[in-house]
Design an enzyme around this catalytic site. Structure first.
Site, PDB file in Angstrom:
ATOM      1  N   PRO A   1     -22.005 -16.950 -50.947  1.00 25.92           N
ATOM      2  CA  PRO A   1     -21.672 -15.838 -51.838  1.00 25.92           C
ATOM      3  C   PRO A   1     -21.229 -16.263 -53.236  1.00 25.92           C
ATOM      4  O   PRO A   1     -20.489 -17.235 -53.393  1.00 25.92           O
ATOM      5  CB  PRO A   1     -20.525 -15.124 -51.108  1.00 25.92           C
ATOM      6  CG  PRO A   1     -20.012 -16.101 -50.115  1.00 25.92           C
ATOM      7  CD  PRO A   1     -21.173 -16.962 -49.734  1.00 25.92           C
ATOM      8  N   ASN A   2     -21.699 -15.490 -54.182  1.00 24.99           N
ATOM      9  CA  ASN A   2     -21.346 -15.595 -55.605  1.00 24.99           C
ATOM     10  C   ASN A   2     -21.959 -16.791 -56.323  1.00 24.99           C
ATOM     11  O   ASN A   2     -21.826 -16.912 -57.539  1.00 24.99           O
ATOM     12  CB  ASN A   2     -19.816 -15.589 -55.806  1.00 24.99           C
ATOM     13  CG  ASN A   2     -19.206 -14.276 -55.370  1.00 24.99           C
ATOM     14  OD1 ASN A   2     -19.655 -13.222 -55.812  1.00 24.99           O
ATOM     15  ND2 ASN A   2     -18.215 -14.314 -54.496  1.00 24.99           N
TER      16      ASN A   2
ATOM     17  N   ARG B   1     -19.616 -17.534 -65.604  1.00 26.52           N
ATOM     18  CA  ARG B   1     -18.146 -17.532 -65.719  1.00 26.52           C
ATOM     19  C   ARG B   1     -17.602 -18.850 -65.193  1.00 26.52           C
ATOM     20  O   ARG B   1     -18.286 -19.571 -64.478  1.00 26.52           O
ATOM     21  CB  ARG B   1     -17.556 -16.393 -64.869  1.00 26.52           C
ATOM     22  CG  ARG B   1     -17.671 -15.019 -65.489  1.00 26.52           C
ATOM     23  CD  ARG B   1     -17.040 -13.975 -64.574  1.00 26.52           C
ATOM     24  NE  ARG B   1     -15.729 -14.401 -64.091  1.00 26.52           N
ATOM     25  CZ  ARG B   1     -15.313 -14.254 -62.823  1.00 26.52           C
ATOM     26  NH1 ARG B   1     -16.075 -13.715 -61.929  1.00 26.52           N
ATOM     27  NH2 ARG B   1     -14.113 -14.652 -62.467  1.00 26.52           N
TER      28      ARG B   1
ATOM     29  N   HIS C   1     -19.931 -29.048 -52.304  1.00 26.54           N
ATOM     30  CA  HIS C   1     -19.203 -28.125 -53.188  1.00 26.54           C
ATOM     31  C   HIS C   1     -19.273 -28.652 -54.606  1.00 26.54           C
ATOM     32  O   HIS C   1     -19.175 -29.867 -54.828  1.00 26.54           O
ATOM     33  CB  HIS C   1     -17.733 -27.997 -52.774  1.00 26.54           C
ATOM     34  CG  HIS C   1     -17.576 -27.446 -51.401  1.00 26.54           C
ATOM     35  ND1 HIS C   1     -17.760 -26.121 -51.119  1.00 26.54           N
ATOM     36  CD2 HIS C   1     -17.327 -28.060 -50.222  1.00 26.54           C
ATOM     37  CE1 HIS C   1     -17.608 -25.931 -49.821  1.00 26.54           C
ATOM     38  NE2 HIS C   1     -17.350 -27.095 -49.250  1.00 26.54           N
TER      39      HIS C   1
HETATM   40  O1  CA2 Z   1     -16.946 -25.535 -55.429  1.00 22.64           O
HETATM   41  C1  CA2 Z   1     -17.766 -24.918 -54.755  1.00 22.64           C
HETATM   42  O2  CA2 Z   1     -18.956 -25.173 -54.739  1.00 22.64           O
HETATM   43  C2  CA2 Z   1     -17.292 -23.690 -53.945  1.00 22.64           C
HETATM   44  O3  CA2 Z   1     -18.022 -23.671 -52.731  1.00 22.64           O
HETATM   45  C3  CA2 Z   1     -17.630 -22.469 -54.800  1.00 22.64           C
HETATM   46  C4  CA2 Z   1     -17.119 -21.160 -54.221  1.00 22.64           C
HETATM   47  C5  CA2 Z   1     -15.643 -21.270 -53.855  1.00 22.64           C
HETATM   48  O4  CA2 Z   1     -15.220 -20.093 -53.193  1.00 22.64           O
HETATM   49  C6  CA2 Z   1     -15.354 -22.471 -52.951  1.00 22.64           C
HETATM   50  O5  CA2 Z   1     -13.984 -22.538 -52.711  1.00 22.64           O
HETATM   51  C7  CA2 Z   1     -15.823 -23.755 -53.617  1.00 22.64           C
HETATM   52  C8  CA2 Z   1     -17.252 -20.008 -55.231  1.00 22.64           C
HETATM   53  C9  CA2 Z   1     -18.569 -19.892 -55.911  1.00 22.64           C
HETATM   54  C10 CA2 Z   1     -18.518 -18.768 -56.904  1.00 22.64           C
HETATM   55  O6  CA2 Z   1     -18.923 -19.251 -58.159  1.00 22.64           O
HETATM   56  C11 CA2 Z   1     -18.886 -18.432 -59.239  1.00 22.64           C
HETATM   57  C12 CA2 Z   1     -19.320 -18.987 -60.412  1.00 22.64           C
HETATM   58  C13 CA2 Z   1     -19.325 -18.232 -61.561  1.00 22.64           C
HETATM   59  C14 CA2 Z   1     -18.894 -16.914 -61.530  1.00 22.64           C
HETATM   60  C15 CA2 Z   1     -18.467 -16.366 -60.354  1.00 22.64           C
HETATM   61  C16 CA2 Z   1     -18.459 -17.125 -59.205  1.00 22.64           C
END
Ligand code: CA2
Length: 149
Positions: free
Chosen positions: A11-12, A19, A102
């Site tokens: 997700p996301n 952002r 990650h």
């Molecule tokens: O560091 C990572 O790759 C994560 O898996 C990214 C997830 C986060 O919840 C994990 O803790 C670590 C979040 C990805 C969302 O990324 C965004 C980037 C730009 C704008 C909104 C969300």
């Protein structure tokens, strides 16, 4: 014949590049996919790169990976990393090598990001290298697949 590797994004991650570049870098997910395709070619791997905001769809893809002929799975489960027993169970059952990736160093961040449910199913975990972590994961997967031949 090249081995097929499934790269899953949770997700996301479709929002990358819009952002929080200080945490996740400036690359978009499309940029990361392009770099993965290039790296895969150099490693004689075929990559199928997918993203979903839905936990069940990620579970379905993991369940189908074996019958679809994938040799391994690389997964950035996004926030489901820290919540999803369903993804853990699917990864444990899939009988394929799994690498968890990650973008950010989850251990440098909030406490709730320090625990990953899915690490138990992973041969290795790569974090903190931004988009380059996907390249490192593919190199790791190529090594695992070579060693299992
Ligand atoms: O560091 C990572 O790759 C994560 O898996 C990214 C997830 C986060 O919840 C994990 O803790 C670590 C979040 C990805 C969302 O990324 C965004 C980037 C730009 C704008 C909104 C969300």
């Amino acid at each position: 014949m090249s081995s097929k590797v499934l790269i899953l994004n949770g997700p996301n991650l479709n929002m990358l590049g819009t952002r929080e570049p200080e945490i996740y870098g400036a690359e978009t997910l499309a940029d990361i996919e392009q770099a993965c395709q290039k790296t895969a070619k150099s490693l004689d791997l075929d990559v199928d790169f997918r993203q979903s905001n839905t936990e069940g769809e990620l579970v379905d893809w993991i369940q189908q990976a074996g019958t679809e002929g994938f040799a391994g799975i690389i997964i950035n489960a996004g926030a489901y990393t820290h919540t999803s027993v369903a993804l853990l169970d699917a990864l444990l059952a899939c009988d394929l090598p799994v690498i968890e990736v990650h973008l950010s160093n989850i251990f440098q961040r909030e406490e709730f990001r320090h625990h990953s449910f899915i690490s138990k199913a992973a041969q290795g975990v790569i974090c903190g290298f931004g988009g380059n972590g996907y390249k490192l994961s593919l190199e790791g997967m190529a090594g695992l697949l070579q060693a299992s031949k």
